[in-house]
Structure formats: C-alpha cells, structure tokens
Design a protein around this motif. Structure first.
Motif, short mmCIF file in Angstrom:
data_model
loop_
_atom_site.label_atom_id
_atom_site.label_comp_id
_atom_site.label_asym_id
_atom_site.label_seq_id
_atom_site.Cartn_x
_atom_site.Cartn_y
_atom_site.Cartn_z
N ILE A 162 -12.35 12.13 12.49
CA ILE A 162 -11.01 11.97 12.57
C ILE A 162 -10.74 10.41 11.94
N GLY A 163 -11.41 9.59 12.02
CA GLY A 163 -11.20 8.12 11.63
C GLY A 163 -11.02 8.37 10.06
N LEU A 164 -11.86 9.01 9.60
CA LEU A 164 -11.61 8.95 8.00
C LEU A 164 -10.17 9.57 7.52
N VAL A 165 -9.99 10.47 8.19
CA VAL A 165 -8.67 11.26 7.90
C VAL A 165 -7.39 10.15 8.17
N VAL A 166 -7.72 9.54 9.31
CA VAL A 166 -6.57 8.70 9.98
C VAL A 166 -6.53 7.45 8.77
N ASP A 167 -7.59 7.16 8.42
CA ASP A 167 -7.72 5.76 7.43
C ASP A 167 -6.99 6.06 6.12
N ILE A 168 -7.28 7.27 5.81
CA ILE A 168 -6.73 7.76 4.28
C ILE A 168 -5.39 7.89 4.43
N VAL A 169 -4.84 8.76 5.57
CA VAL A 169 -3.12 8.80 5.56
C VAL A 169 -2.66 7.53 5.82
N THR A 170 -3.26 6.55 6.57
CA THR A 170 -2.64 5.41 6.97
C THR A 170 -2.52 4.71 5.64
N ALA A 171 -3.43 4.65 4.75
CA ALA A 171 -3.48 3.86 3.51
C ALA A 171 -2.54 4.33 2.81
N LEU A 172 -2.45 5.77 2.67
CA LEU A 172 -1.26 6.50 1.76
C LEU A 172 0.01 6.01 2.26
N PHE A 173 0.21 6.22 3.46
CA PHE A 173 1.52 5.69 3.86
C PHE A 173 1.88 4.34 3.63
N LEU A 174 1.05 3.39 3.91
CA LEU A 174 1.29 1.80 3.79
C LEU A 174 1.61 1.79 2.35
N HIS A 175 0.81 2.52 1.43
CA HIS A 175 1.16 2.15 -0.11
C HIS A 175 2.26 2.84 -0.57
N ARG A 176 2.45 4.06 -0.35
CA ARG A 176 3.60 5.06 -0.90
C ARG A 176 4.81 4.90 0.01
N VAL A 177 4.92 4.87 1.26
CA VAL A 177 6.02 4.78 1.83
C VAL A 177 6.65 3.22 1.96
N ALA A 178 5.50 2.35 2.37
CA ALA A 178 5.99 0.68 2.64
C ALA A 178 5.78 -0.14 1.67
N GLY A 179 5.17 0.68 0.31
CA GLY A 179 4.97 -0.35 -0.86
C GLY A 179 3.90 -1.46 -0.71
N PRO A 226 0.40 -2.91 -1.75
CA PRO A 226 -0.79 -2.67 -2.78
C PRO A 226 -1.61 -2.00 -2.11
N LEU A 227 -2.22 -0.82 -2.80
CA LEU A 227 -3.28 0.03 -2.36
C LEU A 227 -4.32 -0.79 -1.87
N TRP A 228 -4.94 -1.88 -2.62
CA TRP A 228 -6.18 -2.57 -1.99
C TRP A 228 -5.86 -3.05 -0.57
N LEU A 229 -4.53 -3.41 -0.34
CA LEU A 229 -4.34 -3.99 0.96
C LEU A 229 -4.00 -2.99 1.80
N SER A 230 -3.34 -2.08 1.52
CA SER A 230 -3.38 -0.68 2.41
C SER A 230 -4.60 -0.15 2.79
N ALA A 231 -5.66 -0.18 1.86
CA ALA A 231 -6.96 0.42 2.27
C ALA A 231 -7.81 -0.61 3.31
N THR A 232 -7.50 -2.08 3.02
CA THR A 232 -8.07 -2.88 3.88
C THR A 232 -7.62 -2.81 5.38
#
Length: 140
Positions: free
Chosen positions: A12-29, A31-37
C-alpha cells in the motif's frame, strides 16, 4: 503473520508513494526528483506509525525519532538491495529470456522480493527489536 502484514503495509505504501510523487510532479509542478523524495519521506513516516503502533506494537510503544530514522534508513537499504539484485541478475535473465515485458517483470519482482525481505529483517530484528522479544514464532 507479521511478514504478511508487513507486506501489505509496504505494498500500500508503494502505491501511495508513486501516486503522491506523480501528483506532486504533474499537478503541483514539483520536480520529479523532489516529488519522489517528498513522497518517500511521507510514506516512510506513515509506515513508521503503522509499524510502531500496530505491526510491532508493545506496551511501551511511543513516537520515537530514532525508530523513525531507522525505518527510513531501512527503506533506503532495501532500495539499495533492490537495485543491486536487479544489476546482479539481469545478465543471467538476459541469457534465459529475450528482452520482453516478462523478462523485465521477472527482474523487477526478484528485486522487489529481496528489498521486501531486507526491509522486514532490518525493521523486525533491529529497529523494532524491543517488540519481538518473547513472542511465539507465529507472531515473528
């Protein structure tokens, strides 16, 4: 039983991690490396709380910055083990399979299996060791 719960939390954590990173990157703009972090740290903190107060719960469970850091460090070590596994087995799998989605899936599953096991061992035997003392084998 504890390993199955750990696997569920991690999945569940992995799914939330990926969804959160994609949201931060795609919607909030962000950077992907920072979103992933940021998503890694947020999910790590949530996983820590689940580990502390549910999975490895004991009579003296309490918020601990040391155990939070241990959970995050364990996740980083598990990530390193995943990458090392992928790098180590990829040449052997190349010999058995042609480059395909099946080949890549098998390699990723092997890496994920190793990282899950490493993460569980570090958390159960080191980070939350105080919680596993005296439990019957089925609870470990």
């Amino acid at each position: 039983m504890r390993f199955l719960r750990f696997t569920a939390i991690s999945g569940i954590g992995l799914v939330v991690d990926i969804v959160t990173a994609l949201f931060l990157h795609r919607v909030a703009g962000v950077p992907l490396w920072l979103s992933a972090t940021l998503s890694f740290l947020a999910v790590g903190a949530c996983n820590y709380l689940l580990f502390e107060f549910w999975l490895f719960r004991s009579d003296n469970s309490a918020v601990s910055m040391r155990r939070l850091a241990g959970v995050l460090l364990s996740a980083a070590c598990a990530g390193g083990a995943r990458i090392a596994t992928i790098v180590a087995i990829e040449p052997f799998v190349d010999a058995a399979f042609t480059a395909s989605w099946l080949r890549d899936t098998l390699i990723l599953l092997a890496g994920a299996s190793v990282s899950l096991t490493v993460n569980f061992v570090i958390n159960s035997r080191i980070v939350f060791k105080r919680n596993t003392q005296g439990l019957p084998p089925e609870e470990l």
